[in-house]
Design a protein around this motif. Structure first.
Motif: not given
Length: 423
Positions: A251-265
């Motif tokens: 399995a893999g993960v996107n770098i954005h999902h490792l460094t950002l969260n929903e509040l960054d929207v």
């Protein structure tokens, strides 16, 4: 030509070590580690020297959307980001679902990109989920895996048949775990934040449901399977059970999902609109921990260029995705500086594991390995200016962000493709 890198902080993902030493390359391969210095000497000044990044899931705009990204612009961005191998997606216009289209892609890549390029092929014709492609011919033409990307195959019988055929050929299937009915038209992850913003949302359980379905079919068919982009803690127990049961699953993960969260929207900032959408901080930390423990095998950029016209829209209507070839390394340094992961473990997920999963050379600092290398300073601070990125599209969520980690040089097959004459 023989070149020796001296005074380098060698990052060895296989041995799990980082230590000062030297590395000698000749004719495109590594010929010695901590051996006698030969040829041209490059003093690395104590900076990090690691295997080049092998990035999975890169979107190129050729054919069909060359105005968003070309092989040349993506290749330059990759070199500047320390990426020496791009494994590209088949979600082009038309899809890469025939040997002829794959041949076009391979020819364009060899002509224009300064880094290694390998292509995945579509799993079904037109990525429509109805009729599987001619896998044997596409494998012969150079396809390294098969995927319909975010067009989830909803017909379980079609998916199972494709998996069974792939198993007979020894081919790798890439899945995008998501329940498409639940996630349809969703822009963010469900919760208080989504409610306050009045945005259509999807539950994190949609990812778990999609993964559970895929893993059941993997168990039935015995196919080699990779989940391309997990993002929620809810999905991890199913993944761990599949691995413990001996299924050929990664399995893999996107770098954005490792460094950002929903509040960054924040206030509907569309550069932060991704697929799957950004998750909670608890999910982000769970993903980082899963990488550190080896449950998540691969970190990728999921580089998805979008032009200004498709992003400068109301949040619900804006296109998903972000460019990340050049920001992958400095973004990953956030995990290191936060103490969530060490450099050898990080490079195992960025380079060694993807190379092994796709059967490619690279990801190692050993004699005989390709001289695909990145020299970088993990601590140099800078403020990102998206207009200085090499990608044609500039849709990065890190615009204006303070980041640490700068690539000083990139070598592909022993040839320097990024950086000046001095390290």
């Amino acid at each position: 030509m023989t070149t020796t890198f001296t005074n380098a902080r060698l990052i060895d993902p296989e041995a799990g070590t980082e230590e000062i030493g030297s590395l000698t390359i000749e004719d495109g391969v590594i010929i010695g580690v901590n051996a006698d210095e030969q040829g041209v000497i490059i003093d690395c000044g104590g900076k990090c020297l690691a295997p080049g990044i092998v990035d999975i899931g890169v979107k190129i705009g050729e054919p069909g959307e060359r105005h968003k990204e070309s092989f040349r612009s993506a290749g330059l961005a990759a070199a500047a980001g320390g990426v020496t191998t791009m494994i590209i997606r088949p979600d082009t216009t038309p899809s890469v679902d025939t040997p002829e289209t794959l041949a076009f892609v391979a020819r364009r890549a060899s002509q224009a990109a300064p880094v290694n390029v390998h292509s995945m092929a579509a799993l079904t014709k037109g990525r429509e989920g109805r009729e599987m492609v001619e896998m044997g011919f596409l494998l012969d033409a150079g396809a390294v895996a098969f995927t319909d990307c975010d067009h989830v195959v909803t017909d379980n019988k079609v998916f199972a048949r494709a998996m069974t055929y792939a198993r007979s050929l020894g081919a790798l299937i890439i899945g995008h775990p998501q329940d498409p009915n639940m996630s349809k038209s969703a822009a963010v992850t469900s919760g208080k934040f989504a409610s306050l913003r009045g945005l259509p949302a999807v539950s994190p359980m949609a990812e778990r449901m999609g993964l559970e379905r895929d893993l059941a079919l993997v168990e039935m068919t015995g196919v080699a399977y990779h989940a391309d982009n997990l993002s929620t803690a809810h999905a991890l127990p199913a993944l761990e059970r599949a691995k413990a049961a001996g299924l050929d699953v990664t399995a893999g993960v996107n770098i954005h999902h490792l460094t950002l969260n929903e509040l960054d929207v924040g206030d509907y900032r569309t550069f932060f609109k991704l697929k799957p959408p950004l998750r909670s901080e608890d999910d982000r930390l769970a993903m980082a921990d899963a990488v550190a423990r080896g449950v998540i095998d691969i970190i990728s950029s999921m580089h998805t260029p979008q032009d200004e016209e498709s992003k400068r829209l109301p949040f619900e209507e804006a296109a998903s995705g972000a460019v990340a070839l050049e920001t992958l390394l400095p973004a990953a340094m956030r995990l290191v500086h936060a103490g969530l992961i060490d450099l050898p473990t990080l490079w195992r997920a960025l380079s060694l594991n993807p190379a092994r999963r796709f059967g490619l050379p690279g990801g190692e600092l050993v004699q005989g390995a390709p001289a695909d290398l990145v020299l970088f300073d993990p601590d140099t601070p800078f403020v990102l200016d998206r207009f200085k990125l090499n990608s044609k599209s500039k849709n990065t969520p890190f615009d204006g962000a303070r980041m640490e980690g700068r690539v000083l040089g990139t070598w592909v097959g022993g040839e320097r493709v990024f950086g000046g004459d001095d390290a």
